[in-house]
Design a protein around this motif. Structure first.
Motif, PDB file in Angstrom:
ATOM      1  N   SER A  42      -2.486   3.741   7.441  1.00 26.81           N
ATOM      2  CA  SER A  42      -1.988   3.347   8.756  1.00 26.81           C
ATOM      3  C   SER A  42      -1.713   1.843   8.783  1.00 26.81           C
ATOM      4  O   SER A  42      -2.093   1.111   7.873  1.00 26.81           O
ATOM      5  N   ASP A  43      -1.047   1.408   9.869  1.00 29.15           N
ATOM      6  CA  ASP A  43      -0.812  -0.020  10.058  1.00 29.15           C
ATOM      7  C   ASP A  43      -2.127  -0.776  10.210  1.00 29.15           C
ATOM      8  O   ASP A  43      -2.246  -1.914   9.782  1.00 29.15           O
ATOM      9  N   ARG A  44      -3.103  -0.150  10.838  1.00 30.67           N
ATOM     10  CA  ARG A  44      -4.388  -0.806  11.031  1.00 30.67           C
ATOM     11  C   ARG A  44      -5.014  -1.178   9.694  1.00 30.67           C
ATOM     12  O   ARG A  44      -5.441  -2.315   9.491  1.00 30.67           O
ATOM     13  N   CYS A  45      -5.083  -0.228   8.763  1.00 28.33           N
ATOM     14  CA  CYS A  45      -5.677  -0.509   7.457  1.00 28.33           C
ATOM     15  C   CYS A  45      -4.846  -1.542   6.691  1.00 28.33           C
ATOM     16  O   CYS A  45      -5.400  -2.397   6.003  1.00 28.33           O
ATOM     17  N   ARG A  46      -3.541  -1.478   6.827  1.00 20.73           N
ATOM     18  CA  ARG A  46      -2.675  -2.465   6.178  1.00 20.73           C
ATOM     19  C   ARG A  46      -2.966  -3.861   6.722  1.00 20.73           C
ATOM     20  O   ARG A  46      -3.069  -4.829   5.964  1.00 20.73           O
ATOM     21  N   ASN A  47      -3.135  -3.980   8.037  1.00 21.43           N
ATOM     22  CA  ASN A  47      -3.408  -5.274   8.656  1.00 21.43           C
ATOM     23  C   ASN A  47      -4.805  -5.799   8.320  1.00 21.43           C
ATOM     24  O   ASN A  47      -4.997  -7.005   8.176  1.00 21.43           O
ATOM     25  N   VAL A  48      -5.777  -4.901   8.190  1.00 22.01           N
ATOM     26  CA  VAL A  48      -7.119  -5.316   7.782  1.00 22.01           C
ATOM     27  C   VAL A  48      -7.058  -5.944   6.396  1.00 22.01           C
ATOM     28  O   VAL A  48      -7.632  -7.008   6.136  1.00 22.01           O
ATOM     29  N   ASP A  49      -6.325  -5.313   5.484  1.00 25.63           N
ATOM     30  CA  ASP A  49      -6.195  -5.833   4.130  1.00 25.63           C
ATOM     31  C   ASP A  49      -5.454  -7.175   4.128  1.00 25.63           C
ATOM     32  O   ASP A  49      -5.866  -8.115   3.448  1.00 25.63           O
ATOM     33  N   LEU A  50      -4.381  -7.270   4.904  1.00 31.17           N
ATOM     34  CA  LEU A  50      -3.631  -8.524   4.998  1.00 31.17           C
ATOM     35  C   LEU A  50      -4.515  -9.642   5.533  1.00 31.17           C
ATOM     36  O   LEU A  50      -4.489 -10.769   5.023  1.00 31.17           O
ATOM     37  N   ASN A  51      -5.327  -9.346   6.534  1.00 33.79           N
ATOM     38  CA  ASN A  51      -6.226 -10.351   7.084  1.00 33.79           C
ATOM     39  C   ASN A  51      -7.211 -10.850   6.028  1.00 33.79           C
ATOM     40  O   ASN A  51      -7.521 -12.040   5.975  1.00 33.79           O
ATOM     41  N   ARG A  52      -7.688  -9.956   5.192  1.00 30.32           N
ATOM     42  CA  ARG A  52      -8.614 -10.370   4.127  1.00 30.32           C
ATOM     43  C   ARG A  52      -7.923 -11.302   3.143  1.00 30.32           C
ATOM     44  O   ARG A  52      -8.518 -12.273   2.679  1.00 30.32           O
ATOM     45  N   TRP A  53      -6.665 -11.024   2.809  1.00 26.30           N
ATOM     46  CA  TRP A  53      -5.918 -11.923   1.913  1.00 26.30           C
ATOM     47  C   TRP A  53      -5.719 -13.283   2.564  1.00 26.30           C
ATOM     48  O   TRP A  53      -5.925 -14.328   1.939  1.00 26.30           O
ATOM     49  N   LEU A  54      -5.316 -13.281   3.828  1.00 28.00           N
ATOM     50  CA  LEU A  54      -5.002 -14.539   4.508  1.00 28.00           C
ATOM     51  C   LEU A  54      -6.247 -15.376   4.799  1.00 28.00           C
ATOM     52  O   LEU A  54      -6.170 -16.606   4.848  1.00 28.00           O
TER      53      LEU A  54
END
Length: 69
Positions: A37-49
């Motif tokens: 989902s978009d939620r899991c994608r955004n969680v991962d992106l937040n960890r990178w950023l």
């Protein structure tokens, strides 16, 4: 093949096999691959950023070579 695929005559094979989402382990979806989902994608992106994902490096290469022994 679903009933809807049988009605429309669609027999398109998926490009990739579904894999578990790296965040929550639910099956991934094509729109969000490899996430579910978009939620899991955004969680991962937040960890990178935020810098949570990092590759450890040594400042001095001679120390790094000594650590490997």
């Amino acid at each position: 093949m679903t009933d809807e695929d049988k009605k429309t005559g669609s027999n398109v094979a998926p490009l990739r096999a579904p894999r578990p989402c790296p965040e929550c382990t639910r099956p991934s979806h094509r729109e969000h691959y490899p996430f579910c989902s978009d939620r899991c994608r955004n969680v991962d992106l937040n960890r990178w950023l935020s810098g949570s994902y990092a590759i450890p490096v040594a400042d001095d290469e001679s120390k790094a070579a000594d650590d490997d022994r």
